[in-house]
Scaffold this motif. Structure first.
Motif, PDB file in Angstrom:
ATOM      1  N   TYR A 163       1.015  -0.945   0.316  1.00  0.00           N
ATOM      2  CA  TYR A 163      -0.005  -0.033   0.292  1.00  0.00           C
ATOM      3  C   TYR A 163       1.449   1.156   0.219  1.00  0.00           C
ATOM      4  O   TYR A 163       0.690   2.082  -0.675  1.00  0.00           O
ATOM      5  CB  TYR A 163      -0.238   0.136   1.340  1.00  0.00           C
ATOM      6  CG  TYR A 163      -2.603  -0.481   0.583  1.00  0.00           C
ATOM      7  CD1 TYR A 163      -2.820  -0.236   0.329  1.00  0.00           C
ATOM      8  CD2 TYR A 163      -2.722  -1.844   1.464  1.00  0.00           C
ATOM      9  CE1 TYR A 163      -4.441  -1.122   0.230  1.00  0.00           C
ATOM     10  CE2 TYR A 163      -3.345  -2.624   1.931  1.00  0.00           C
ATOM     11  CZ  TYR A 163      -4.575  -2.373   0.680  1.00  0.00           C
ATOM     12  OH  TYR A 163      -5.699  -3.031   0.516  1.00  0.00           O
ATOM     13  N   LEU A 164       1.570   1.567   0.752  1.00  0.00           N
ATOM     14  CA  LEU A 164       3.256   3.147   1.150  1.00  0.00           C
ATOM     15  C   LEU A 164       3.847   2.759  -0.172  1.00  0.00           C
ATOM     16  O   LEU A 164       3.392   4.165  -0.780  1.00  0.00           O
ATOM     17  CB  LEU A 164       3.296   2.341   2.274  1.00  0.00           C
ATOM     18  CG  LEU A 164       2.891   2.178   3.072  1.00  0.00           C
ATOM     19  CD1 LEU A 164       3.920   2.127   4.872  1.00  0.00           C
ATOM     20  CD2 LEU A 164       2.877   4.236   4.333  1.00  0.00           C
ATOM     21  N   HIS A 165       3.821   1.755  -0.838  1.00  0.00           N
ATOM     22  CA  HIS A 165       4.563   1.800  -2.341  1.00  0.00           C
ATOM     23  C   HIS A 165       3.717   2.033  -3.687  1.00  0.00           C
ATOM     24  O   HIS A 165       4.036   3.326  -4.178  1.00  0.00           O
ATOM     25  CB  HIS A 165       5.722   0.659  -2.773  1.00  0.00           C
ATOM     26  CG  HIS A 165       5.730   0.586  -4.137  1.00  0.00           C
ATOM     27  ND1 HIS A 165       7.199   0.576  -4.205  1.00  0.00           N
ATOM     28  CD2 HIS A 165       5.654   0.250  -5.496  1.00  0.00           C
ATOM     29  CE1 HIS A 165       6.957   0.809  -5.497  1.00  0.00           C
ATOM     30  NE2 HIS A 165       6.406   0.457  -6.234  1.00  0.00           N
ATOM     31  N   LEU A 166       2.567   1.888  -3.638  1.00  0.00           N
ATOM     32  CA  LEU A 166       1.701   2.308  -4.504  1.00  0.00           C
ATOM     33  C   LEU A 166       1.180   3.040  -3.907  1.00  0.00           C
ATOM     34  O   LEU A 166       0.945   4.712  -5.351  1.00  0.00           O
ATOM     35  CB  LEU A 166       0.305   1.711  -4.597  1.00  0.00           C
ATOM     36  CG  LEU A 166       0.092   0.240  -5.530  1.00  0.00           C
ATOM     37  CD1 LEU A 166      -0.180   0.777  -6.472  1.00  0.00           C
ATOM     38  CD2 LEU A 166       1.370  -0.734  -5.017  1.00  0.00           C
ATOM     39  N   ILE A 167       1.055   3.903  -2.803  1.00  0.00           N
ATOM     40  CA  ILE A 167       0.875   5.380  -2.769  1.00  0.00           C
ATOM     41  C   ILE A 167       1.823   6.583  -3.174  1.00  0.00           C
ATOM     42  O   ILE A 167       1.763   7.955  -3.684  1.00  0.00           O
ATOM     43  CB  ILE A 167       0.058   5.662  -1.266  1.00  0.00           C
ATOM     44  CG1 ILE A 167      -0.643   5.015  -0.591  1.00  0.00           C
ATOM     45  CG2 ILE A 167       0.529   7.164  -0.540  1.00  0.00           C
ATOM     46  CD1 ILE A 167      -1.236   4.399   1.140  1.00  0.00           C
ATOM     47  N   GLN A 168       2.814   6.327  -2.852  1.00  0.00           N
ATOM     48  CA  GLN A 168       4.502   6.860  -3.565  1.00  0.00           C
ATOM     49  C   GLN A 168       3.957   6.733  -4.824  1.00  0.00           C
ATOM     50  O   GLN A 168       4.609   7.698  -5.623  1.00  0.00           O
ATOM     51  CB  GLN A 168       5.493   6.722  -2.895  1.00  0.00           C
ATOM     52  CG  GLN A 168       5.642   5.006  -2.955  1.00  0.00           C
ATOM     53  CD  GLN A 168       6.526   5.449  -4.651  1.00  0.00           C
ATOM     54  OE1 GLN A 168       7.541   6.204  -5.065  1.00  0.00           O
ATOM     55  NE2 GLN A 168       6.728   4.077  -4.934  1.00  0.00           N
ATOM     56  N   GLU A 169       4.068   5.680  -5.745  1.00  0.00           N
ATOM     57  CA  GLU A 169       4.337   5.455  -6.922  1.00  0.00           C
ATOM     58  C   GLU A 169       3.054   6.415  -7.420  1.00  0.00           C
ATOM     59  O   GLU A 169       3.154   7.064  -8.430  1.00  0.00           O
ATOM     60  CB  GLU A 169       4.094   4.380  -7.426  1.00  0.00           C
ATOM     61  CG  GLU A 169       3.584   3.926  -8.974  1.00  0.00           C
ATOM     62  CD  GLU A 169       4.774   3.321  -9.314  1.00  0.00           C
ATOM     63  OE1 GLU A 169       5.320   3.649 -10.708  1.00  0.00           O
ATOM     64  OE2 GLU A 169       6.039   3.137  -8.435  1.00  0.00           O
ATOM     65  N   TYR A 170       2.040   6.563  -6.958  1.00  0.00           N
ATOM     66  CA  TYR A 170       1.009   7.606  -7.641  1.00  0.00           C
ATOM     67  C   TYR A 170       1.444   8.821  -7.276  1.00  0.00           C
ATOM     68  O   TYR A 170       1.589   9.800  -8.269  1.00  0.00           O
ATOM     69  CB  TYR A 170      -0.234   7.287  -6.956  1.00  0.00           C
ATOM     70  CG  TYR A 170      -1.391   6.054  -7.649  1.00  0.00           C
ATOM     71  CD1 TYR A 170      -2.561   6.779  -9.146  1.00  0.00           C
ATOM     72  CD2 TYR A 170      -1.414   4.650  -7.342  1.00  0.00           C
ATOM     73  CE1 TYR A 170      -2.915   5.420  -9.479  1.00  0.00           C
ATOM     74  CE2 TYR A 170      -2.434   3.556  -8.336  1.00  0.00           C
ATOM     75  CZ  TYR A 170      -2.769   4.011  -9.200  1.00  0.00           C
ATOM     76  OH  TYR A 170      -3.402   3.294  -9.948  1.00  0.00           O
ATOM     77  N   ALA A 171       1.474   9.528  -5.851  1.00  0.00           N
ATOM     78  CA  ALA A 171       1.771  10.561  -5.523  1.00  0.00           C
ATOM     79  C   ALA A 171       3.479  10.965  -6.516  1.00  0.00           C
ATOM     80  O   ALA A 171       3.254  11.770  -7.334  1.00  0.00           O
ATOM     81  CB  ALA A 171       2.484  10.922  -4.730  1.00  0.00           C
ATOM     82  N   ARG A 172       4.248  10.171  -7.062  1.00  0.00           N
ATOM     83  CA  ARG A 172       4.503  11.147  -7.955  1.00  0.00           C
ATOM     84  C   ARG A 172       4.991  10.946  -9.174  1.00  0.00           C
ATOM     85  O   ARG A 172       5.101  11.947  -9.960  1.00  0.00           O
ATOM     86  CB  ARG A 172       5.835   9.426  -7.809  1.00  0.00           C
ATOM     87  CG  ARG A 172       7.352  10.092  -8.709  1.00  0.00           C
ATOM     88  CD  ARG A 172       8.522   8.612  -8.554  1.00  0.00           C
ATOM     89  NE  ARG A 172       8.145   7.638  -8.548  1.00  0.00           N
ATOM     90  CZ  ARG A 172       8.122   6.592  -9.075  1.00  0.00           C
ATOM     91  NH1 ARG A 172       8.775   7.050 -10.841  1.00  0.00           N
ATOM     92  NH2 ARG A 172       7.676   5.564  -9.061  1.00  0.00           N
ATOM     93  N   HIS A 173       3.984   9.905  -9.678  1.00  0.00           N
ATOM     94  CA  HIS A 173       3.481  10.345 -10.789  1.00  0.00           C
ATOM     95  C   HIS A 173       2.073  11.526 -10.880  1.00  0.00           C
ATOM     96  O   HIS A 173       1.583  11.594 -11.736  1.00  0.00           O
ATOM     97  CB  HIS A 173       2.690   9.316 -11.720  1.00  0.00           C
ATOM     98  CG  HIS A 173       4.185   7.961 -11.722  1.00  0.00           C
ATOM     99  ND1 HIS A 173       4.778   8.375 -12.940  1.00  0.00           N
ATOM    100  CD2 HIS A 173       3.979   6.505 -11.962  1.00  0.00           C
ATOM    101  CE1 HIS A 173       5.894   7.145 -12.746  1.00  0.00           C
ATOM    102  NE2 HIS A 173       4.846   6.629 -11.937  1.00  0.00           N
ATOM    103  N   ASN A 174       1.877  12.270  -9.861  1.00  0.00           N
ATOM    104  CA  ASN A 174       0.715  12.977 -10.348  1.00  0.00           C
ATOM    105  C   ASN A 174       1.097  14.059 -10.301  1.00  0.00           C
ATOM    106  O   ASN A 174       1.010  15.230 -10.826  1.00  0.00           O
ATOM    107  CB  ASN A 174       0.148  12.954  -8.673  1.00  0.00           C
ATOM    108  CG  ASN A 174      -1.335  11.540  -8.886  1.00  0.00           C
ATOM    109  OD1 ASN A 174      -1.986  11.315  -9.325  1.00  0.00           O
ATOM    110  ND2 ASN A 174      -1.711  11.337  -7.216  1.00  0.00           N
TER     111      ASN A 174
END
Length: 171
Positions: A145-156
Motif C-alpha cells: 500500500y505504501l509503495h503504491l501511494i508513493q508511486e501514484y504521488a510521484r506520477h501525480n
C-alpha cells in the motif's frame, strides 16, 4: 462525438480511522488525483507528450499504473500469474511509447476496473500478510500500500506538469 475523460470518481473517508482504512483511503485519493488530472481531456490531449524525446503523457501514466496495480497486488502479493496489458519483455515502456488516442476511453476504463480488481485481490488479506519479493526480501501488504501511494504521488507530480502544458490547468 469525441470522448473526454470524465470527472474523477468520488473518494473520501475518515482521517481518524484504523490503519487499513487510512491506507486504502490515501491510495484511493492518489488514484482519484491522477484521473482528475485527465478530466475533460480528449484522447488526443491525453496522448500529448511532455517534452520530446520523452514519451511521458497522461494517457501513458494511466496505462502504466494499470500494470503497476496488476504487478503489485496480483503478481507480487498474491503470486497470481498476470498478463501485463501494456508492458512487454521487448518493450518495457510500451505503456508510454505506444499510446493510441483512439483507445483512451478503453485504457481509462481498464484502469478503473483494475482498481476494483486490486481491492478484491487483497480484501481478505491482513496488512501483516507478506510475500517474498525477489529484490527487496519479505514485504507486507502494508508495504505494498505504501509503495503504491508513493508511486501514484510521484506520477501525480508528473500529471500536474503534463496537464498544465496541455491547457494551462493547475491545481
Amino acid at each position: 462525438m469525441t470522448w473526454t475523460a470524465p470527472a474523477a470518481p468520488p473518494f473520501g473517508g475518515s482521517l481518524v480511522a484504523d490503519e487499513r482504512t487510512l491506507l486504502e483511503g490515501f491510495l484511493d485519493w492518489q488514484r482519484a488525483v491522477l484521473v482528475g488530472k485527465c478530466t475533460g481531456l480528449t484522447g488526443e490531449e491525453l496522448a500529448q507528450r511532455s517534452a520530446p524525446p520523452s514519451t511521458l503523457s497522461l494517457l501513458g501514466l494511466l496505462r502504466h499504473v494499470t500494470d503497476v496495480e496488476r504487478e503489485w497486488f496480483h503478481a507480487r502479493f498474491r503470486g497470481t500469474p498476470v498478463r501485463f496489458l501494456y508492458r512487454r519483455a521487448d518493450a518495457k515502456d510500451a505503456a508510454f511509447d505506444e499510446v493510441e488516442p483512439a483507445a483512451a476511453e478503453a485504457d481509462y476504463e481498464r484502469l478503473l476496473a483494475q482498481w476494483q480488481a486490486s481491492r478484491v485481490a487483497v480484501a481478505a488479506a491482513g496488512l501483516d500478510d507478506a510475500f517474498e519479493d525477489a529484490q527487496r526480501g519479505p514485504m507486507s501488504l502494508r508495504a505494498v500500500y505504501l509503495h503504491l501511494i508513493q508511486e501514484y504521488a510521484r506520477h501525480n507530480g508528473h500529471a500536474d506538469l503534463l496537464r498544465q502544458r496541455i491547457d494551462g490547468e493547475t491545481g
